[in-house]
Motif scaffolding. Structure first.
Motif, PDB file in Angstrom:
ATOM      1  N   SER A  18      55.302  60.510  14.146  1.00 38.07           N
ATOM      2  CA  SER A  18      54.252  59.850  13.372  1.00 38.07           C
ATOM      3  C   SER A  18      54.722  58.508  12.845  1.00 38.07           C
ATOM      4  CB  SER A  18      53.823  60.746  12.198  1.00 38.07           C
ATOM      5  OG  SER A  18      53.285  61.961  12.664  1.00 38.07           O
ATOM      6  N   GLU A  19      55.966  58.429  12.403  1.00 45.42           N
ATOM      7  CA  GLU A  19      56.498  57.176  11.890  1.00 45.42           C
ATOM      8  C   GLU A  19      56.634  56.131  12.994  1.00 45.42           C
ATOM      9  OE1 GLU A  19      56.990  56.104   8.781  1.00 45.42           O
ATOM     10  OE2 GLU A  19      55.986  57.980   8.261  1.00 45.42           O
ATOM     11  N   ILE A  20      57.001  56.568  14.182  1.00 46.89           N
ATOM     12  CA  ILE A  20      57.103  55.636  15.306  1.00 46.89           C
ATOM     13  C   ILE A  20      55.740  55.020  15.605  1.00 46.89           C
ATOM     14  CG2 ILE A  20      57.474  55.494  17.800  1.00 46.89           C
ATOM     15  CD1 ILE A  20      59.731  57.529  17.445  1.00 46.89           C
ATOM     16  N   ILE A  21      54.684  55.836  15.602  1.00 46.72           N
ATOM     17  CA  ILE A  21      53.341  55.314  15.857  1.00 46.72           C
ATOM     18  C   ILE A  21      52.948  54.313  14.777  1.00 46.72           C
ATOM     19  CG2 ILE A  21      50.905  55.914  16.041  1.00 46.72           C
ATOM     20  CD1 ILE A  21      52.583  56.703  18.459  1.00 46.72           C
ATOM     21  N   LYS A  22      53.242  54.631  13.519  1.00 47.85           N
ATOM     22  CA  LYS A  22      52.938  53.694  12.430  1.00 47.85           C
ATOM     23  C   LYS A  22      53.696  52.388  12.609  1.00 47.85           C
ATOM     24  CE  LYS A  22      51.987  57.306   9.005  1.00 47.85           C
ATOM     25  NZ  LYS A  22      52.484  57.957   7.766  1.00 47.85           N
ATOM     26  N   ASP A  23      54.954  52.483  13.038  1.00 43.18           N
ATOM     27  CA  ASP A  23      55.755  51.280  13.251  1.00 43.18           C
ATOM     28  C   ASP A  23      55.168  50.419  14.370  1.00 43.18           C
ATOM     29  OD1 ASP A  23      57.532  51.881  11.257  1.00 43.18           O
ATOM     30  OD2 ASP A  23      59.070  52.703  12.592  1.00 43.18           O
ATOM     31  N   THR A  24      54.736  51.063  15.437  1.00 42.15           N
ATOM     32  CA  THR A  24      54.190  50.292  16.563  1.00 42.15           C
ATOM     33  C   THR A  24      52.899  49.582  16.155  1.00 42.15           C
ATOM     34  OG1 THR A  24      52.989  52.213  17.453  1.00 42.15           O
ATOM     35  CG2 THR A  24      55.212  51.814  18.296  1.00 42.15           C
ATOM     36  N   ILE A  25      52.062  50.248  15.360  1.00 45.12           N
ATOM     37  CA  ILE A  25      50.800  49.620  14.934  1.00 45.12           C
ATOM     38  C   ILE A  25      51.081  48.466  13.978  1.00 45.12           C
ATOM     39  CG2 ILE A  25      48.658  49.999  13.652  1.00 45.12           C
ATOM     40  CD1 ILE A  25      48.511  52.759  14.916  1.00 45.12           C
ATOM     41  N   ARG A  26      52.071  48.639  13.090  1.00 46.33           N
ATOM     42  CA  ARG A  26      52.447  47.531  12.207  1.00 46.33           C
ATOM     43  C   ARG A  26      52.947  46.342  13.015  1.00 46.33           C
ATOM     44  NH1 ARG A  26      54.128  51.668   8.355  1.00 46.33           N
ATOM     45  NH2 ARG A  26      56.123  51.869   9.443  1.00 46.33           N
ATOM     46  N   PHE A  27      53.763  46.626  14.016  1.00 50.41           N
ATOM     47  CA  PHE A  27      54.266  45.546  14.864  1.00 50.41           C
ATOM     48  C   PHE A  27      53.117  44.881  15.619  1.00 50.41           C
ATOM     49  CE2 PHE A  27      55.679  43.896  18.932  1.00 50.41           C
ATOM     50  CZ  PHE A  27      56.742  43.084  18.563  1.00 50.41           C
ATOM     51  N   PHE A  28      52.236  45.710  16.173  1.00 45.91           N
ATOM     52  CA  PHE A  28      51.092  45.185  16.924  1.00 45.91           C
ATOM     53  C   PHE A  28      50.265  44.242  16.060  1.00 45.91           C
ATOM     54  CE2 PHE A  28      46.674  45.334  18.250  1.00 45.91           C
ATOM     55  CZ  PHE A  28      46.772  45.076  19.606  1.00 45.91           C
ATOM     56  N   ASN A  29      49.975  44.652  14.848  1.00 46.52           N
ATOM     57  CA  ASN A  29      49.128  43.842  13.960  1.00 46.52           C
ATOM     58  C   ASN A  29      49.804  42.548  13.515  1.00 46.52           C
ATOM     59  OD1 ASN A  29      46.914  45.552  14.029  1.00 46.52           O
ATOM     60  ND2 ASN A  29      47.644  46.795  12.315  1.00 46.52           N
ATOM     61  N   GLY A  30      51.104  42.458  13.731  1.00 46.93           N
ATOM     62  CA  GLY A  30      51.820  41.244  13.371  1.00 46.93           C
ATOM     63  C   GLY A  30      52.078  40.311  14.541  1.00 46.93           C
ATOM     64  N   THR A  31      51.644  40.687  15.730  1.00 51.16           N
ATOM     65  CA  THR A  31      51.874  39.830  16.892  1.00 51.16           C
ATOM     66  C   THR A  31      50.944  38.615  16.856  1.00 51.16           C
ATOM     67  OG1 THR A  31      50.335  41.175  18.207  1.00 51.16           O
ATOM     68  CG2 THR A  31      52.686  41.705  18.368  1.00 51.16           C
ATOM     69  N   PRO A  32      51.350  37.508  17.492  1.00 52.98           N
ATOM     70  CA  PRO A  32      50.506  36.302  17.495  1.00 52.98           C
ATOM     71  C   PRO A  32      49.169  36.535  18.186  1.00 52.98           C
ATOM     72  CG  PRO A  32      52.749  35.799  18.202  1.00 52.98           C
ATOM     73  CD  PRO A  32      52.643  37.292  18.154  1.00 52.98           C
ATOM     74  N   VAL A  33      48.177  35.790  17.747  1.00 53.87           N
ATOM     75  CA  VAL A  33      46.849  35.823  18.353  1.00 53.87           C
ATOM     76  C   VAL A  33      46.708  34.606  19.267  1.00 53.87           C
ATOM     77  CG1 VAL A  33      44.368  35.694  17.893  1.00 53.87           C
ATOM     78  CG2 VAL A  33      45.857  37.075  16.424  1.00 53.87           C
ATOM     79  N   HIS A  34      46.166  34.840  20.467  1.00 50.26           N
ATOM     80  CA  HIS A  34      46.037  33.787  21.472  1.00 50.26           C
ATOM     81  C   HIS A  34      44.587  33.657  21.924  1.00 50.26           C
ATOM     82  CE1 HIS A  34      50.369  33.187  22.110  1.00 50.26           C
ATOM     83  NE2 HIS A  34      50.488  34.500  22.008  1.00 50.26           N
ATOM     84  N   GLN A  35      44.324  32.539  22.586  1.00 51.61           N
ATOM     85  CA  GLN A  35      43.089  32.407  23.332  1.00 51.61           C
ATOM     86  C   GLN A  35      43.068  33.470  24.421  1.00 51.61           C
ATOM     87  OE1 GLN A  35      40.611  30.302  22.798  1.00 51.61           O
ATOM     88  NE2 GLN A  35      41.420  28.574  21.670  1.00 51.61           N
TER      89      GLN A  35
END
Length: 208
Positions: A18-35
């Motif tokens: 469960s913690e790994i999934i939370k970590d991946t979502i936190r990382f995902f939400n912090g990735t740059p946004v592109h065109q």
């Protein structure tokens, strides 16, 4: 003698998972946004989200949220490595970039959507983490309930090919006509008015 069934002996629990999934979502939400698509081709598979910042009245809710920060995706998807489904993963290729480029084509083909109104973010998963792609995609969909995943189906569809055009157009192709292959589909589908109604009602329901 018949063996007694004990469900508890079959249930897997792991706080670490469960913690790994939370970590991946936190990382995902912090990735740059592109065109859409990203500015250059790249190698990798993984998960991605598309964000809408246009003023189509069907998606006013998304415009209001995303015009300041990209917080509510309109669609979440995945791109797996070649051979992944047959457990024969091949050398890394550009599956994620190609998938985003497919979506660029779908949006550009639409008569009432504009590519400049979309942005994307994505997370590349490599080595053993590749096996988590589907799990992370599902977790993101459960968390954000994107409208093109959970209400308006068909955005991620491809040309079914010759001999399969007796199926119905997807809700997405009714709302956003323009894909050439979708115009060949002959099956019965709901009216545009019905689909528009459930689209406009969707975020009222998810906010309750």
């Amino acid at each position: 003698m018949k063996e007694l069934f004990d469900r508890s002996k079959h249930v897997f629990h792991s706080d670490a998972f469960s913690e790994i999934i939370k970590d991946t979502i936190r990382f995902f939400n912090g990735t740059p946004v592109h065109q859409l698509p990203p500015p250059e081709n790249f190698i990798g598979a993984g998960v991605y989200a598309l964000y809408y910042i246009g003023k189509n009245p069907l998606y006013k809710y998304l415009y209001d949220l995303n015009r300041i920060g990209f917080v509510q995706p309109i669609y979440v998807g995945k791109a797996v490595p070649r051979g992944w489904r047959q457990a024969r993963v091949q050398q890394a290729s550009n599956e994620l970039f190609l998938r985003l480029s497919d979506h660029e084509n779908s949006i550009s083909s639409s008569e009432n959507l504009f590519l400049d109104d979309f942005r994307c973010r994505f997370m590349i998963l490599e080595d053993g983490a590749v096996d988590m792609i589907g799990t992370i995609e599902a977790s993101l969909i459960r968390q954000y309930l994107p409208i093109w995943n959970c209400c308006i189906d068909g955005f991620g569809n491809h040309d079914p090919g010759s001999g399969r055009y007796d199926q119905a157009k997807s809700d997405w192709d009714i709302l956003h006509p323009g894909r050439v292959w979708a115009n060949r589909l002959r099956g019965k589908h709901p009216s545009k008015e019905e689909i528009m109604k459930k689209t406009l009602e969707y975020y009222n329901e998810t906010d309750e």
